[in-house]
Scaffold this active site. Structure first.
Site, short mmCIF file in Angstrom:
data_model
loop_
_atom_site.label_atom_id
_atom_site.label_comp_id
_atom_site.label_asym_id
_atom_site.label_seq_id
_atom_site.Cartn_x
_atom_site.Cartn_y
_atom_site.Cartn_z
N ASP A 34 30.51 -4.73 -34.01
CA ASP A 34 29.22 -5.18 -34.55
C ASP A 34 29.24 -5.49 -36.04
OD1 ASP A 34 29.32 -2.58 -35.52
OD2 ASP A 34 27.32 -2.03 -34.83
N ASN A 35 30.23 -5.04 -36.75
CA ASN A 35 30.39 -5.36 -38.18
C ASN A 35 31.77 -4.94 -38.63
OD1 ASN A 35 27.98 -2.87 -38.28
ND2 ASN A 35 30.04 -2.38 -39.02
N ARG A 37 23.33 -6.69 -32.60
CA ARG A 37 22.89 -6.44 -31.23
C ARG A 37 21.80 -7.43 -30.81
NH1 ARG A 37 25.30 -1.31 -30.24
NH2 ARG A 37 26.39 -0.97 -32.20
N ASP A 43 31.15 -0.09 -32.58
CA ASP A 43 30.24 0.10 -33.71
C ASP A 43 31.01 0.52 -34.96
OD1 ASP A 43 28.01 0.59 -35.25
OD2 ASP A 43 27.00 1.80 -33.76
N ASP A 44 31.03 -0.33 -35.97
CA ASP A 44 31.66 -0.01 -37.27
C ASP A 44 33.18 -0.08 -37.25
OD1 ASP A 44 29.20 0.35 -38.45
OD2 ASP A 44 29.54 2.40 -39.10
N CYS A 97 24.70 -3.31 -37.68
CA CYS A 97 24.45 -2.87 -36.31
C CYS A 97 23.31 -3.61 -35.62
CB CYS A 97 24.15 -1.38 -36.36
SG CYS A 97 23.44 -0.72 -34.88
N LYS A 123 31.09 -3.80 -44.07
CA LYS A 123 29.77 -3.78 -43.43
C LYS A 123 28.69 -3.99 -44.49
CE LYS A 123 26.87 -0.35 -41.02
NZ LYS A 123 26.87 1.02 -40.45
N LYS A 132 24.65 2.31 -26.72
CA LYS A 132 23.70 2.25 -27.84
C LYS A 132 22.82 1.00 -27.75
CE LYS A 132 23.78 2.12 -32.91
NZ LYS A 132 24.62 2.32 -34.12
N HIS A 154 19.39 0.29 -29.88
CA HIS A 154 19.11 0.10 -31.31
C HIS A 154 18.54 -1.29 -31.66
CE1 HIS A 154 20.36 1.77 -35.52
NE2 HIS A 154 19.08 1.90 -35.24
N HIS A 203 31.32 4.74 -35.02
CA HIS A 203 30.27 4.97 -36.01
C HIS A 203 30.25 6.44 -36.43
CE1 HIS A 203 26.15 5.10 -37.67
NE2 HIS A 203 26.19 3.78 -37.71
#
Length: 689
Positions: A327-328, A73, A31-32, A69, A370, A132, A134, A221
């Site tokens: 994710d980004n 997903r 994540d991130d 994010c 992002k 996660k 989300h 993240h």
């Protein structure tokens, strides 16, 4: 009966043999994390476990995510573009003027999509997830109800330790809070997820089923948190600064064949200071932020190692397809300064963002971050490891064919021998969009026939072959030949108008069929826009922020802004009210004084060339007849717009910065660097016709 029993036993044995030959599938999502943050993608960060997977597998250099994010997903899990799955933005539900939920912005996975575990579960797989989620738990959409048979999950992440703010863990749907049984007493999230993943894998082995495990780390993240001893090992390691470290990553990427030497390193953004211009105190603060990030990445890599070693010990590694991606792109959300709140940075009570400076390093050599559909926002590492299929001649290879999240489900369905359904639980299912990556594992060409598309927050893009059309929200299309210029430095739009026309038409057709439209639907409805203050005269100062009914009511009024300040050395926002749909700003941008207005996306800009020195009084006006004037230092410039600002902005007023979505012509707001003595705002009577 004596003959029937052996036949039944033989049939059962054959079925068991077929099932056990199916490959296991593990998907790691982080994540991130930026494209260049792994050692095997050019980083100075330590990721030995992921580097080992890359050495014995494949590295994709042109794989793409969804820029954010939740959309990523949704797309990964369903093999659809995020809007088709119902999650075109985040998990807030958006409705149209008649009150109906907008299909592309429902804020949760819809029932016209199927997930990987739903498809593989029907093919005899044991399905599990950790980490996660989300994609709509706030609307009742839980992983247990979308095909996962075992889960240890977080609804939306945002924590690393049991006593982190917001920690809340769910076990097979049961709310464990922070630390209830079966959680260990003291845990760290990047260890917790893979350890429970192995518990679930043990259940699959006991049941003699192939397994699908989705391990969604919340690292790296914000708020960035890691054990103090891990952070301490990295302190001082980043005092070379982002400028030098970017150049070093860039050289390693060229030497390793990850990028083409003809692609220039994107320049440092103007609002990011040169490292050598910083004081020793500031350098130490920025070093501390990046040390925390490095520790978080290192512990995430350790978590990957926990699971990979567990697979090896269980004799499952050779026949397990492992995919790892982010994710980004790197996250610049806290701006140039980043964020460092708390008495002990990196502990469970702290709030740390690395900010735009280090995010520029994360995404080397690309531009933006992002949220954006430029390469820095949508490019991810993809490591594929599968010893049974990725043979000696391919191990350690670099795969340059483009891929996208939509391909993950298509790949899982292909390698598992599963069937993607036309209907599921009585609902017609949207056909999958992706292409199986299995041919690339074998060194063969992918069967992709359609372009790849993106949209997030009005930022949009389409890639067909090596050509990419990309635009910021409310900005014109830009065109790049990624084979020659993947760092997006030479815009070809003016040279190739027919290509722009062709690709933009394809994007429009995709947006219409994929529930993307109307653009801007991700925002809160206009009905929620505040009425604003009844006052017509405001005197505000640097640091002031007015929200809702305290902010000026800009609707259908003449406006006069007067700002007294000492000229700054660099760019910065004097005043901003609104966001990307309605509002105004007064700023110094590229050495010019700029007055910018927008209403329903219609923009007007007036520039006054610098340089400005010493004490300055700037005056910006919008008259009832639509004339826009800007004056300062004896100079004046003007323009005419169709009308006044017709809708009061949702986002409030900020003095000395732009605290919300960028209202001005700047991509990312820079705080005002000079002395801002006062700003006066005078509003005319509301125009009624």
């Amino acid at each position: 009966m004596k003959l029937l029993l052996p036949l039944l036993l033989l049939s059962s044995a054959i079925a068991h043999a077929d099932t056990t030959q199916k490959p296991n599938i593990v998907v790691f999502l982080v994540d991130d994390m930026g494209w260049s943050d792994l050692g095997c993608y050019g980083s100075e960060l330590k990721t030995p476990n992921l580097d080992a997977l890359a050495k014995n597998g494949l590295r994709f250099t042109q794989f793409y995510n969804g820029a954010r994010c939740c959309p990523t997903r949704a797309s990964l899990l369903t093999g659809l573009y995020a809007h088709q799955a119902g999650v075109g933005h985040m998990t807030e539900e958006r409705r149209d003027e008649s009150g109906k939920v907008r299909p592309g912005y429902s804020g949760r996975l819809n029932d016209t999509s199927v997930t990987i575990p739903e498809v593989l579960g029907n093919a005899g797989y044991f399905t599990a997830m950790t980490g996660k989620w989300h994609v709509g738990q706030n609307h009742g959409v839980k992983p247990e109800e979308r095909g996962f048979q075992r889960t240890l999950s977080a609804a939306a992440g945002g924590f690393y330790f049991p006593d982190s703010k917001g920690t809340r863990v769910f076990y097979n749907g049961k709310d464990l809070g922070k630390n209830a049984d079966p959680l260990p007493k003291d845990w760290y999230a990047s260890d917790l997820w893979p350890n429970f993943g192995l518990k679930f894998i043990d259940e699959a082995i006991t049941e003699k089923k192939p397994f699908f495990l989705y391990n969604a780390f919340n690292a790296p993240h914000f708020p960035l948190q890691a054990p103090a001893e891990d952070i301490a090992r990295w302190r001082g390691k980043f005092k070379a600064g982002w400028d030098k470290l970017r150049e070093e990553r860039y050289r390693r990427q060229i030497a390793g064949g990850l990028i083409d030497a003809k692609w220039p390193l994107s320049p440092r953004p103007e609002d990011v200071p040169a490292w050598d211009s910083l004081s020793a105190e500031d350098q130490d603060r920025y070093d501390h932020l990046m040390a925390i990030y490095a520790a978080v990445i290192e512990r995430m890599d350790k978590g990957v190692g926990i699971l990979v070693d567990g697979l090896r010990q269980r004799g499952q590694l050779d026949n397990t397809l492992i995919l790892f991606l982010s994710d980004n792109g790197g996250n610049a959300e806290a701006g140039v300064q980043g964020r460092s709140r708390g008495d002990n940075l990196g502990d469970a009570n702290s709030d740390v963002f690395i900010g735009k400076t280090w995010a520029t390093l994360n995404n080397t050599p690309f531009v933006r971050y992002k949220h954006y559909t430029d390469e820095g926002g949508i490019s991810t590492p993809l490591i594929a490891h599968w010893p049974a299929v990725i043979k000696d001649g391919r191990r350690g290879a670099i795969e340059k064919q483009p891929g996208h999240l939509i391909d993950i489900l298509a790949t899982a369905v292909d390698v598992a021998g599963a069937e993607y359904p036309a209907e599921f639980k009585g609902k017609s299912i949207t056909p999958k969009e992706g292409t199986s990556l299995l041919p690339a594992f074998k060194g063969e060409k992918l069967a992709r026939t359609a372009p790849i598309f993106w949209e997030h927050e009005g930022n949009r893009a389409v890639r067909e072959g090596d050509l990419k059309l990309v635009a910021l929200e409310n900005q014109p299309w830009r065109l790049y030949d990624l084979a020659a210029d993947r760092s997006e430095q030479h815009d070809l739009a003016a040279e190739k108008p027919e290509t722009v026309k062709d690709l933009s038409a394809k994007w429009d057709a995709w947006a219409a069929r994929a529930n993307v439209l109307p653009l801007g639907a991700w925002r809160a409805p206009e009905a929620k826009n505040p009425k604003g203050s009844k006052k017509r005269n405001f005197e505000v100062k640097a640091g002031d922020h007015l929200e809702g009914d305290e902010a000026p009511d800009l609707r259908n009024r003449a406006i006069t802004l007067t700002a007294d300040f000492d000229a700054p050395k660099g760019d910065g926002v004097i005043l901003a009210q609104g966001g990307t749909l309605h509002g105004l700003s007064l700023s110094i941008l590229e050495g010019k004084l700029v007055f910018f207005l927008r209403s329903a996306g219609d923009t007007t800009r007036v520039d006054l060339p610098g340089p400005f020195e010493g004490a300055v009084q700037a005056k910006a006006t919008l008259t009832r007849d639509g004339k826009v004037t800007l004056s300062a230092g004896g100079k004046e410039a003007s323009a005419t717009r169709k009308g006044l600002i017709g809708t009061n902005p949702i986002d409030g007023l900020t003095v000395g910065d732009d605290g919300g979505p960028a209202v001005g012509p700047y991509e990312t707001a820079a705080p005002f660097q000079g002395t801002l003595r006062s700003v006066q705002i005078t509003l005319g009577k509301k125009k009624t016709s």
